[in-house]
Scaffold this motif. Structure first.
Motif, PDB file in Angstrom:
ATOM      1  N   MET A 466      40.573  30.225  -3.921  1.00 57.14           N
ATOM      2  CA  MET A 466      40.221  29.769  -5.275  1.00 57.14           C
ATOM      3  C   MET A 466      38.921  28.967  -5.290  1.00 57.14           C
ATOM      4  O   MET A 466      38.485  28.514  -6.345  1.00 57.14           O
ATOM      5  CB  MET A 466      41.351  28.888  -5.830  1.00 57.14           C
ATOM      6  CG  MET A 466      42.599  29.648  -6.198  1.00 57.14           C
ATOM      7  SD  MET A 466      43.856  28.554  -6.904  1.00 57.14           S
ATOM      8  CE  MET A 466      44.766  28.102  -5.442  1.00 57.14           C
ATOM      9  N   GLY A 467      38.343  28.742  -4.106  1.00 57.65           N
ATOM     10  CA  GLY A 467      37.119  27.941  -4.047  1.00 57.65           C
ATOM     11  C   GLY A 467      37.386  26.455  -4.178  1.00 57.65           C
ATOM     12  O   GLY A 467      36.503  25.679  -4.541  1.00 57.65           O
ATOM     13  N   ILE A 468      38.611  26.068  -3.884  1.00 58.19           N
ATOM     14  CA  ILE A 468      38.990  24.659  -3.979  1.00 58.19           C
ATOM     15  C   ILE A 468      39.187  24.133  -2.566  1.00 58.19           C
ATOM     16  O   ILE A 468      39.931  24.722  -1.788  1.00 58.19           O
ATOM     17  CB  ILE A 468      40.305  24.519  -4.782  1.00 58.19           C
ATOM     18  CG1 ILE A 468      40.039  24.818  -6.254  1.00 58.19           C
ATOM     19  CG2 ILE A 468      40.935  23.149  -4.601  1.00 58.19           C
ATOM     20  CD1 ILE A 468      41.290  24.845  -7.117  1.00 58.19           C
ATOM     21  N   ASN A 469      38.485  23.028  -2.216  1.00 57.87           N
ATOM     22  CA  ASN A 469      38.647  22.543  -0.851  1.00 57.87           C
ATOM     23  C   ASN A 469      39.351  21.204  -0.749  1.00 57.87           C
ATOM     24  O   ASN A 469      39.331  20.566   0.294  1.00 57.87           O
ATOM     25  CB  ASN A 469      37.303  22.536  -0.100  1.00 57.87           C
ATOM     26  CG  ASN A 469      36.247  21.737  -0.835  1.00 57.87           C
ATOM     27  OD1 ASN A 469      36.564  20.974  -1.744  1.00 57.87           O
ATOM     28  ND2 ASN A 469      35.002  21.898  -0.438  1.00 57.87           N
TER      29      ASN A 469
END
Lengths: 501, 363
Positions: A466-469
């Motif tokens: 999701m492009g969430i880190n």
């Protein structure tokens, strides 16, 4: 046998070509299903005693055994199911309340299975957790409404006591008594190893486990069993149990037969006497009373421990949660109607409460609408089955999840739902020494560690997609979810769009 | 087709900023030239500028720039303004017919100050009062949209390529000590001008390149504090976050950058004790305002400008310095085209805030 004879639900199938009469099945079955017929020199079984726990199947050295669902049936009837009929036979014989264990098994919608997770394509990059940091650390507790600075202008840490978790997972409350010493030891050691917390349930804390205090939530329930000052101070947090998803509105009952030895000591209940937890806390008949207990516990522990208030997901859960968020509690735990139990009246387990997905979504939104979401963290359970459920729960608004049933399955539970008989062949929900020793805590804790680590890996993979880190950016991020096959009302309550929108 | 605000539109972008630390006022020509160099980073569906120090004669008044769909919304909005503000001056914002800029709404400018009775009745401080009025117009008055509301600053934006937008608004006729610019590459047609950038509230303006993955977590949090995200753009959410943390909570810009582009725990764990405690506190206290996913932003504010990249630096951003001038842009070419001989050029790291302020403080 007459009218009360119920044909067994499951049949034990033994392949006589494979059976070597080693009698392992006989020794392993606490329900005494298997017997050896000395005359005929064969193993026999009484299907009526079988709970389908797979202990014999798992240990049979020649794989001679399997358990199958019986094809014996009443005349087919869409209204009067086999279950409905047999339950009437049972009750008309006994005059009693039907008892069951573990979570609601009935065919209600599982909303987690109707929600799908997003991933990045083109407009922003997905992130590879093997190459970049991927953070799942979570702090639970209330957040400050303003900052404070010292005379040099440096920020002062004005956070109230909270919990730090390496990942957004905790082991939910299961008392020593409802589960075995070895099961508790496995949970405690696993929690310590991975940097999360487990929960004592309402059975007190065995003195051997005080060493795991920084990874322990100590519970204060309506029976107040095992509660004393050292106990409160031993844990990292205190949980007030107001309700449980499997049996909202009722208390608990540990029969005197289980109040033996260390359990009696740990619960502070005389040996052999029933330990009855009342349905309500008799000092909490309203929300203002809850506030008093929250602050009593905080006073008793010098404001060094966050207080969790655990409730069952019931119809009015959002308003109740809103009251709790103003009660001084730091964390609200909500238990859905599929949550597990060591014993509950069947009718209550199967008919009372609401799905956790809907409860969570409405609580999170209500607290935001009222501007008090920062007052508390939200922890949900009942039931989380895998890391996908966790991602969905966090995106709906949970800070962390409780896992109970999943943890027991990791320890060997086969979900036979017979905990209330006290004859758990896997050494989990029993106090019989010869059964308890079947669960080796050295193995059990490792399996729990494996499970939560594996889930944490999967959480990181999905977050990266999701492009969430960092997990903070997933919390309440409902745009990352889409519903499938849900109606407008369900989507509205969940606060998500339908797939394709 | 849905207007921006009714749907969420991801965008790629170009940004550029020019800042004079000595407060020297320069015309809009340089910034137009800079952003035009990155023409291919936008697709003609949005461009805009923010300029600071452009209204010295009205520097004590809030300058509202407002788009109207028509005269009905204008009348309704002006009635609202009259009820809440003393209007010192009002006029159409001067524009020039420009090819490539079409579907022009009514664009008006008002210099206002809150009515003292209204302000005291509201029991709010002045900025909060103004912010709430802006929010109210933008959410309640159909067809009216305040896109700039600070003092001695202004935002100019439209649907089109940024160089055309600059031409349209005659920006060469304005002089400011700080300029930021934005060229937009949205994946949908935004439908109206409000979705163009910069996005501004009070003195804060933000130009942003990226698509943040934390958007809904951020939006739902900031809306809890009274903000309304009517455009569904990242830039709008980021602007509100900065306004909230700076003006309402009282964090300084460095602290804000540690919240929104927080260092990783593995970095924090290696910090000296005090730094470690500070960063742990900020992440613990404001977790839902962490922004993840790619972004590079330029934040304009009274007397300064901040540049910030996401924590992984997933978007390009370059800083150049020459004497008292600071240039920041998505690409170095956008700096070189207006200043050949730079004293210094570098790329800030992910999460490393670059903050420049006027030597003499705010003007």
């Amino acid at each position: 046998m007459g009218i009360n004879f119920l044909y067994p639900e499951y049949e034990v199938i033994r392949n006589m070509d494979k059976c070597i009469n080693c009698r392992v099945c006989e020794r392993q079955c606490a329900n005494e299903v298997h017997t050896y017929d000395e005359e005929r020199k064969i193993m026999c079984s009484d299907d009526a005693l079988c709970v389908n726990c797979h202990r014999c199947v798992s240990l049979c050295p020649t794989r001679a055994l399997k358990i199958v669902k019986s094809d014996h049936t009443f005349k087919e009837n869409a209204n009067w199911s086999n279950r409905a009929i047999t339950e009437i036979y049972k009750q008309s014989e006994s005059g009693g309340v039907l008892l069951s264990s573990m979570g609601n098994p009935k065919d209600y919608p599982v909303y987690f299975d109707k929600i799908l997770i997003n991933a990045s394509q083109v407009t922003n990059p997905s992130i590879d957790p093997l190459r970049e940091p991927m953070e799942t650390k979570v702090f639970l507790g209330s957040k400050p409404k303003k900052i404070e600075r010292d005379k040099d202008g440096n920020l002062i840490n004005n956070l109230s006591a909270g919990i730090e978790l390496a990942m957004p997972i905790m082991f939910s409350a299961m008392s020593y008594g409802s589960i075995s010493y070895n099961a508790h030891e496995s949970l405690a050691r696993a929690a310590k190893e991975v940097g999360i917390l487990y929960n004592t349930g309402e059975g007190g804390l065995h003195k051997d486990f005080y060493q795991y205090g920084s990874n322990t939530i100590v519970q204060v329930a309506s029976g107040r069993f095992g509660v004393h000052k050292d106990y409160l101070e031993a844990g990292a947090a205190i949980e007030i149990k107001m309700g449980q998803g499997a049996k909202p509105g009722i208390g608990g009952h540990l029969p005197g037969a289980k109040i033996v030895g260390d359990i009696s000591k740990t619960r502070m209940v005389p040996k052999g006497s029933d330990a009855i937890s009342p349905a309500p806390h008799h000092d909490i008949y309203s929300i203002e009373d809850l506030r008093q207990l929250v602050y009593s516990l905080k006073e008793a522990t010098d404001y060094k421990k966050p207080v969790i208030v655990k409730i069952a997901a019931v119809h009015n859960v959002a308003a109740i949660a809103s009251g709790i968020a103003r009660s001084g509690a730091d964390i609200i735990a909500i238990d859905g109607f599929r949550g597990g139990t060591g014993a509950a009246p069947t009718r209550i387990r199967d008919n009372v409460g609401i799905p956790i997905e809907l409860a969570l979504a409405s609580v999170d939104q209500r607290l935001r609408d009222e501007g008090i979401r920062d007052n508390v963290s939200i922890v949900i359970g009942g039931s989380i089955r895998n890391s996908g459920d966790i991602i969905k729960a966090v995106a709906l608004g949970a800070d962390a999840v409780y896992i109970g049933t999943a943890a027991l399955i990791a320890l060997g539970c086969h979900l036979c739902r017979s905990c209330h008989t006290g004859k758990c062949n896997w050494g989990i929900a029993t106090q019989r020494p010869e059964l308890v020793k079947r669960l080796n805590p050295n193995v059990g804790y490792k399996r729990l560690v494996n499970l939560v680590r594996a889930w944490n890996h999967e959480i990181k993979e999905m977050m990266g997609g999701m492009g969430i880190n960092s997990i903070e950016s997933l919390k309440g991020n409902r745009l990352m979810l889409r519903g499938v096959g849900l109606n407008e009302k369900e989507l509205q309550i969940l606060g998500i769009k339908h797939a394709g929108e | 087709m849905l207007r921006e605000g009714e749907i969420r539109i991801p965008s790629g972008c170009a940004i550029s900023g020019i800042f004079s630390k000595s407060g020297k006022r320069i015309s809009g020509e340089a910034i137009i030239k800079s952003i035009a160099t990155m023409h291919d980073r936008s697709n003609g569906l949005g461009g805009g500028f923010a300029a600071y120090g452009i209204y010295p004669e009205y520097k004590d008044y809030y300058a509202f720039h407002i788009f109207y769909d028509g005269n009905i919304s204008k009348r309704e909005c002006e009635e609202f303004l009259e009820r809440h503000f003393d209007i010192i001056n009002l006029s159409k914002i001067p524009t020039r017919k420009t090819q490539g800029i079409t579907d022009v709404p009514l664009i008006w400018r008002y210099f206002v100050t809150p009515l003292s009775t209204k302000l005291s009745d509201s029991q709010l401080d002045e900025k909060e009062f103004v912010a709430r009025c802006v929010m109210k117009i933008n959410t309640k008055i159909d067809g009216a949209y305040v896109f700039s509301s600070g003092k001695n600053m202004g935002v100019f934006k439209a649907v089109g390529y940024p160089e055309d937008v600059g031409e349209f608004y005659r920006l060469s006729e304005y002089e400011g000590y700080c300029w930021t610019a934005h060229g937009r590459y949205p994946t949908n047609t935004p439908g109206w001008w409000g979705g163009a950038h910069p996005f501004a509230l009070l003195d804060y303006s933000v130009v942003h390149n990226g698509e943040i993955s934390s958007y809904d977590a951020n939006r739902r949090t900031i809306e809890m504090y009274g903000y309304k995200c009517t455009l569904q753009t990242d830039t709008e959410a980021i602007t509100y976050i900065i306004d909230y943390l700076n003006r309402r909570i009282g964090l300084n810009l460095e602290e804000i950058s540690s919240v929104v582009a927080a260092p990783f725990w593995q970095v924090i764990d290696r910090m000296p004790k005090e730094e470690k405690e500070k960063h742990t506190y900020l992440r613990n206290a404001f977790p839902s305002l962490l922004i993840t996913g790619p972004f590079s932003i330029l934040v304009g504010f009274d007397g300064g400008m901040m540049a910030l990249n996401d924590r992984l630096k997933l978007r390009s951003m370059v800083v150049g310095e020459k004497d008292d001038m600071v240039y920041i842009a998505s690409e170095e070419c956008a700096i070189r085209v207006i200043e050949q001989n730079l004293d210094k050029v570098w790329s800030p790291q992910g999460g490393e805030a670059v903050i420049v302020t006027l030597n003499g403080g705010a003007k």
